[in-house]
Design an enzyme around this catalytic site. Structure first.
Site, PDB file in Angstrom:
ATOM      1  N   GLY A 256       0.810  -1.216   0.000  1.00 57.19           N
ATOM      2  CA  GLY A 256       0.000   0.000   0.000  1.00 57.19           C
ATOM      3  C   GLY A 256       0.839   1.260   0.000  1.00 57.19           C
ATOM      4  N   ASP A 257       1.989   1.203   0.671  1.00 60.24           N
ATOM      5  CA  ASP A 257       2.894   2.354   0.682  1.00 60.24           C
ATOM      6  C   ASP A 257       3.536   2.533  -0.693  1.00 60.24           C
ATOM      7  OD1 ASP A 257       2.331   2.589   3.421  1.00 60.24           O
ATOM      8  OD2 ASP A 257       3.975   1.228   3.928  1.00 60.24           O
TER       9      ASP A 257
END
Length: 317
Positions: A256-257
């Site tokens: 997600g990062d």
């Protein structure tokens, strides 16, 4: 400066001899934190990033700062706390779809951040402020710091990018929902997952979630649907952008990062929204193929090779 981000990064220990900590005798030391994962992803793509945080005056803090600085990130706004330690966490990668994390971050140096630790002139130099929902969960002073950072951004016409990054272990669900909705209302661009949107609004339909986030205040909503891809919504358009297939997921933590780094990079490069989301999908997919929270984040060459190469054959030998 292109982007400023605020949050905690910790030392991560991963078992070597066994995926289960109860049987582990040796560990590998790495680093991890949502905000520096994004910062590293952006730096590798050629963007200028500054990180605001605190670290302990201990060997872990010194190692952490040296590492982040070595990734090309400006750490001039990271303060050293002589009384509080650098946070730690342990990560068991039992399989590609079964990762367990145990945090030891209570009372950490980063949790003592206050609005006084922010320098307005430094933030004002950037184009984007990147915020996650993790930082305000660390302490009330961190919550106030995030709100102050957003106020500085608004006063200086920075765009605010918000990734809810829900961590239920850090606070009560009632408090989490209240604060995430509060910050979402202040964000220009929001990057929730469908599960996070469901937690915040009690809705699971992607199109309805997109509408709800827009009505709540964001001008751009990019809704993550895991490996399938992501949706994007604005007042004038909406579309689904499919993800990239991955043969084997080695470690999903940090995907997600990586996605957020791809989105912000695309915004900085002034790409069309569809291409921005495509880049986010690609970097998220690449992040899952390497052990570690940030190790799989690509540079420009690796990203283009992954996105546009028509062959999986390794011709670099």
């Amino acid at each position: 400066m292109d982007v400023v981000t605020i949050g905690e990064t910790m030392v991560c220990f991963t078992p070597d001899s066994s995926p289960l900590m109860r049987y582990a005798h040796t560990y590998s030391q790495r680093f991890g934190g949502a905000e520096t994962n994004v910062a590293i992803g952006l730096s590798r793509l050629g963007h200028q990033v500054g990180w605001i945080s605190k670290a302990g005056n201990d060997e872990f803090g010194k190692a952490l700062l040296s590492f982040v600085r070595g990734e090309g990130i400006d750490v001039s706004q990271v303060k050293i706390d002589p009384h509080a330690p650098t946070g730690l966490y342990f990560k068991e990668v039992r399989s590609g779809d079964n990762v367990r994390v145990q945090y030891y971050r209570k009372g950490s140096a980063a949790s003592t951040l206050t609005p006084n630790d922010l320098e307005e002139a430094y933030i004002a130099k950037a184009k984007y402020l990147h915020i996650t929902g993790i930082t305000p969960a660390l302490s009330d002073s961190c919550y106030q710091t995030v709100l102050h950072a957003i106020a500085i951004a608004k006063a200086n016409r920075l765009k605010v990018v918000f990734d809810p990054n829900l961590r239920k272990k850090l606070w009560s669900e009632e408090k989490a929902r209240s604060v995430l909705l509060e910050i979402a209302a202040l964000a220009d661009i929001i990057l929730p997952g469908i599960d996070e949107g469901s937690f915040m609004f009690g809705e699971t339909d992607p199109e309805k979630l997109g509408e709800l986030f827009l009505q709540h205040g964001a001008s751009v909503v990019i809704l993550k649907a895991g490996a399938k891809g992501a949706y994007y919504f604005t007042e004038s358009e909406k579309q689904f952008v499919p993800g990239f297939s991955v043969k084997t997921v080695v470690d999903p933590v940090g995907a997600g990062d990586g996605f957020a780094a791809g989105i912000i990079s695309g915004l900085l490069d002034n790409l069309p929204l569809e291409k921005i989301v495509e880049r986010g999908n690609a970097i998220g997919a690449l992040a899952t193929q390497v052990m570690g929270d940030f190790e799989g984040l690509p540079d420009r060459f690796e990203l283009n090779q992954f996105m546009y190469s028509s062959s999986d054959e390794d011709v670099s030998r």
